[in-house]
Design a protein around this motif. Structure first.
Motif: not given
Length: 309
Positions: A186-201
């Motif tokens: 909806r809002y980004a001009n660029y997107v850098n696809l990454t792996l999802r981060v674990r909830a514990d960071g």
């Protein structure tokens, strides 16, 4: 779903973390510019040998004339958006409108723990991030801005300078989890696809790897973006190039599961060029970021072949 997106021109970024001196930093920025890269990007962490991004990006902008500068990405929890908005508007003016604003929720638990910051649940960090986007766009707009959110409240704030870019600098979002991917659509001009981060960071989620997941993220952006999909520069960070020299990894995740994605580029220059063309022409990815500037020498010939194509 795949479709031809060959009309999207290649863009290249590189993450540069530090240098031994101001002169060396300026020389690095000029090398990046002269080699055909679009953007010099910086991370935003307290832990590790990294320059502070705002000061270093100012120096990089002063040393160059066409190179865009930005972050991959600012951690929203580290700065109030009013403070960040003022800094970034100033940086956009000083760089003559060459700033790209990479912004994420903040994720690396060690940063929070060692700095004594509260590491809130993912939903809280995401909701606060969404409010920050509202605040940034508001303070960059004309006239007084008021805001009454759950996390931020502003009362008739008029902030100057305003960014050179109108209505405001372009946004770069990381794209790991579905909520961020939908927001990016909806809002980004660029997107850098990454792996999802674990909830514990503590690390990226090993369950999120592989080709199927990677392709699914592109489709999530496509569905959310609708007609603006073709206007978004979508890509990813290239973690390994050429022939690997060591087993050192950027994270706790086994990158072997990413071999089929453009995060891993094996082979000689022509083989790397062919793989990136495939991802651009077949899946619409056109903004590729070299994750480590130590690999510049290996990757520059690829950029020289493809930049602007």
């Amino acid at each position: 779903m795949s479709q031809d997106k060959s009309t999207k021109k290649f863009m290249f970024g590189v993450v540069v973390r530090k240098a031994d001196s101001g002169k060396a930093w300026a020389e690095r920025a000029r090398l990046v510019e002269q080699s055909g890269f679009t953007t010099l990007l910086m991370p935003d962490h307290f832990v590790g040998p990294r320059f502070a991004p705002i000061a270093a990006l100012s120096a990089a902008a002063a040393a160059t004339s066409t190179l865009r500068i930005g972050t991959l990405v600012f951690s929203n929890d580290y700065r109030h958006p009013v403070v960040l908005g003022k800094e970034l508007a100033t940086l956009d003016v000083l760089s003559d409108g060459r700033l790209d604003v990479g912004l994420g929720t903040g994720w690396m638990r060690e940063d929070y723990d060692r700095a004594g910051l509260s590491f809130d649940p993912p939903k809280v960090r995401f909701d606060r991030f969404v409010e920050s986007l509202d605040v940034l766009r508001g303070v960059w707009g004309e006239g007084a801005f008021s805001y009454n959110g759950q996390y931020y409240q502003l009362d008739e704030l008029v902030q100057e300078p305003k960014p050179v870019q109108k209505p405001y600098p372009k946004f770069l979002f990381p794209g790991g989890g579905p909520k961020m991917l939908k927001l990016a659509g909806r809002y980004a001009n660029y997107v850098n696809l990454t792996l999802r981060v674990r909830a514990d960071g503590t690390a990226p989620d090993a369950k999120d790897g592989g080709l199927e997941s990677f392709l699914g993220k592109i489709e999530t952006i496509r569905e959310s973006a609708g007609a603006r999909f073709d206007d978004i520069a979508i890509g990813t960070s290239i973690q390994e190039v050429g022939i690997p020299q060591s087993k050192e990894s950027w994270s706790a995740v086994d990158l072997s599961q990413q071999e089929e994605t453009p995060q891993i580029l094996r082979g000689d220059v022509s083989e790397m060029v062919d793989k990136l063309r495939y991802w651009r022409d077949t899946h619409g990815l056109n903004f590729f970021v070299l994750h480590n500037d130590k690999d510049l020498e290996t990757f520059i010939p690829v950029v020289e072949k493809l930049a602007g194509e």
